[in-house]
Design a protein around this motif. Sequence first.
Motif, PDB file in Angstrom:
ATOM      1  N   PHE A  49       9.354 -58.071   0.109  1.00 26.50           N
ATOM      2  CA  PHE A  49       8.825 -58.154   1.471  1.00 26.50           C
ATOM      3  C   PHE A  49       8.821 -59.598   1.960  1.00 26.50           C
ATOM      4  N   GLU A  50       8.253 -60.502   1.162  1.00 24.69           N
ATOM      5  CA  GLU A  50       8.147 -61.906   1.593  1.00 24.69           C
ATOM      6  C   GLU A  50       9.523 -62.546   1.735  1.00 24.69           C
ATOM      7  N   PHE A  51      10.476 -62.165   0.885  1.00 24.08           N
ATOM      8  CA  PHE A  51      11.827 -62.691   1.008  1.00 24.08           C
ATOM      9  C   PHE A  51      12.435 -62.291   2.354  1.00 24.08           C
ATOM     10  N   VAL A  52      12.375 -61.009   2.681  1.00 29.01           N
ATOM     11  CA  VAL A  52      12.966 -60.556   3.945  1.00 29.01           C
ATOM     12  C   VAL A  52      12.191 -61.124   5.126  1.00 29.01           C
ATOM     13  N   ARG A  53      10.872 -61.127   5.046  1.00 28.23           N
ATOM     14  CA  ARG A  53      10.064 -61.661   6.149  1.00 28.23           C
ATOM     15  C   ARG A  53      10.358 -63.138   6.391  1.00 28.23           C
ATOM     16  N   ASP A  54      10.448 -63.922   5.302  1.00 22.58           N
ATOM     17  CA  ASP A  54      10.501 -65.384   5.427  1.00 22.58           C
ATOM     18  C   ASP A  54      11.891 -65.996   5.324  1.00 22.58           C
ATOM     19  N   GLU A  55      12.794 -65.365   4.594  1.00 20.75           N
ATOM     20  CA  GLU A  55      14.112 -65.962   4.355  1.00 20.75           C
ATOM     21  C   GLU A  55      15.216 -65.380   5.237  1.00 20.75           C
ATOM     22  N   VAL A  56      14.957 -64.264   5.851  1.00 24.98           N
ATOM     23  CA  VAL A  56      15.901 -63.663   6.795  1.00 24.98           C
ATOM     24  C   VAL A  56      15.290 -63.862   8.179  1.00 24.98           C
ATOM     25  N   THR A  57      15.909 -64.691   8.999  1.00 23.53           N
ATOM     26  CA  THR A  57      15.319 -64.995  10.301  1.00 23.53           C
ATOM     27  C   THR A  57      15.404 -63.792  11.233  1.00 23.53           C
ATOM     28  N   HIS A  58      14.405 -63.682  12.072  1.00 25.41           N
ATOM     29  CA  HIS A  58      14.478 -62.689  13.153  1.00 25.41           C
ATOM     30  C   HIS A  58      15.391 -63.304  14.202  1.00 25.41           C
ATOM     31  N   SER A  59      16.500 -62.655  14.493  1.00 22.31           N
ATOM     32  CA  SER A  59      17.530 -63.267  15.333  1.00 22.31           C
ATOM     33  C   SER A  59      17.030 -63.628  16.724  1.00 22.31           C
ATOM     34  N   THR A  60      16.066 -62.899  17.255  1.00 21.72           N
ATOM     35  CA  THR A  60      15.517 -63.268  18.564  1.00 21.72           C
ATOM     36  C   THR A  60      14.729 -64.563  18.457  1.00 21.72           C
ATOM     37  N   ASP A  61      13.892 -64.681  17.432  1.00 22.00           N
ATOM     38  CA  ASP A  61      13.105 -65.908  17.242  1.00 22.00           C
ATOM     39  C   ASP A  61      14.008 -67.117  17.041  1.00 22.00           C
ATOM     40  N   THR A  68      23.242 -57.761  13.159  1.00 23.34           N
ATOM     41  CA  THR A  68      23.483 -57.216  11.827  1.00 23.34           C
ATOM     42  C   THR A  68      22.844 -55.833  11.735  1.00 23.34           C
ATOM     43  N   CYS A  69      23.337 -55.035  10.807  1.00 24.64           N
ATOM     44  CA  CYS A  69      22.816 -53.672  10.660  1.00 24.64           C
ATOM     45  C   CYS A  69      22.651 -53.292   9.195  1.00 24.64           C
ATOM     46  N   ARG A  70      23.755 -53.347   8.423  1.00 25.63           N
ATOM     47  CA  ARG A  70      23.727 -52.979   7.004  1.00 25.63           C
ATOM     48  C   ARG A  70      22.856 -53.944   6.217  1.00 25.63           C
ATOM     49  N   ALA A  71      22.153 -53.430   5.212  1.00 22.52           N
ATOM     50  CA  ALA A  71      21.299 -54.285   4.383  1.00 22.52           C
ATOM     51  C   ALA A  71      22.088 -55.448   3.789  1.00 22.52           C
ATOM     52  N   SER A  72      23.259 -55.173   3.238  1.00 20.73           N
ATOM     53  CA  SER A  72      24.062 -56.246   2.634  1.00 20.73           C
ATOM     54  C   SER A  72      24.471 -57.284   3.668  1.00 20.73           C
ATOM     55  N   GLU A  73      24.767 -56.846   4.864  1.00 23.45           N
ATOM     56  CA  GLU A  73      25.134 -57.760   5.953  1.00 23.45           C
ATOM     57  C   GLU A  73      23.935 -58.629   6.345  1.00 23.45           C
ATOM     58  N   VAL A  74      22.769 -58.014   6.441  1.00 25.21           N
ATOM     59  CA  VAL A  74      21.545 -58.746   6.792  1.00 25.21           C
ATOM     60  C   VAL A  74      21.263 -59.819   5.743  1.00 25.21           C
ATOM     61  N   LEU A  75      21.368 -59.445   4.464  1.00 24.24           N
ATOM     62  CA  LEU A  75      21.115 -60.420   3.401  1.00 24.24           C
ATOM     63  C   LEU A  75      22.190 -61.505   3.363  1.00 24.24           C
ATOM     64  N   GLY A  76      23.426 -61.153   3.651  1.00 19.53           N
ATOM     65  CA  GLY A  76      24.506 -62.135   3.655  1.00 19.53           C
ATOM     66  C   GLY A  76      24.418 -63.116   4.811  1.00 19.53           C
ATOM     67  N   GLU A  77      24.107 -62.611   5.987  1.00 20.65           N
ATOM     68  CA  GLU A  77      24.019 -63.459   7.178  1.00 20.65           C
ATOM     69  C   GLU A  77      22.643 -64.118   7.317  1.00 20.65           C
ATOM     70  N   TYR A  83      14.890 -53.913  13.080  1.00 18.13           N
ATOM     71  CA  TYR A  83      15.551 -52.774  12.435  1.00 18.13           C
ATOM     72  C   TYR A  83      16.373 -53.239  11.246  1.00 18.13           C
ATOM     73  N   ALA A  84      17.162 -54.269  11.453  1.00 21.55           N
ATOM     74  CA  ALA A  84      18.042 -54.780  10.406  1.00 21.55           C
ATOM     75  C   ALA A  84      17.236 -55.315   9.229  1.00 21.55           C
ATOM     76  N   LYS A  85      16.163 -56.014   9.518  1.00 24.49           N
ATOM     77  CA  LYS A  85      15.315 -56.538   8.447  1.00 24.49           C
ATOM     78  C   LYS A  85      14.668 -55.393   7.681  1.00 24.49           C
ATOM     79  N   ALA A  86      14.302 -54.318   8.373  1.00 25.72           N
ATOM     80  CA  ALA A  86      13.750 -53.143   7.700  1.00 25.72           C
ATOM     81  C   ALA A  86      14.799 -52.510   6.787  1.00 25.72           C
ATOM     82  N   HIS A  87      16.050 -52.469   7.230  1.00 17.99           N
ATOM     83  CA  HIS A  87      17.120 -51.924   6.392  1.00 17.99           C
ATOM     84  C   HIS A  87      17.253 -52.751   5.111  1.00 17.99           C
TER      85      HIS A  87
END
Length: 191
Positions: A49-61, A68-77, A83-87
């Motif tokens: 949870f903390e990794f996705v919340r803190d290390e994957v930026t919310h693209s609007t912010d 991005t959509c796919r989980a692997s794409e979200v983690l890669g980019e 929605y994408a962060k939830a995936h």
Amino acid sequence: MILSPETADESAYLAADDVIDHGHPLVRQTAALLRSAAPDRAGYARAAFEFVRDEVTHSTDADDPRVTCRASEVLGERTGICYAKAHALAALLRAEGIPAGLCYQHLGVVHGLVALKLPGHGWARQDPRGNRPGVDARFRLDAEQLAYVPDHLAGEFDYPTLYAAPPGAVLAALRQAPDRARLDTTLPVTL
């Protein structure tokens, strides 16, 4: 919030699909890294949870134009909207055998969350959207601390359904938008 799983088959909340692609090497690698520092399943869930919340930026912010959509794409980019962060979070949880589903709020537009299930706990909603001034989402199993609390007087509400896969309205918005500016104008207002 009491969630209503769309299926009684809990294995649906562990399955991989085109979007929650937890068999992808990047998802597996990220899960292994997070697991190596986690003391137990709850610790792993918190770390994911903390990794996705803190290390994957919310693209609007971040004013990031990528969608991005796919989980692997979200983690890669390392970017995505709620929605994408939830995936991505659902994939990381499922990669370690933790049942995870997608749930939503209506806040004028549909907002995406994740619910997870650990032994001794029912489904617990988590919001990995990312914190910023005025938003303080935290990993909690005992009580919710989400990014937003619906204003019922303004017509906002929690959707009760716990989805095993993203609903069509969410996928259509993500897949049809050429960039985040366009996505911002086509976010679903209902599921």
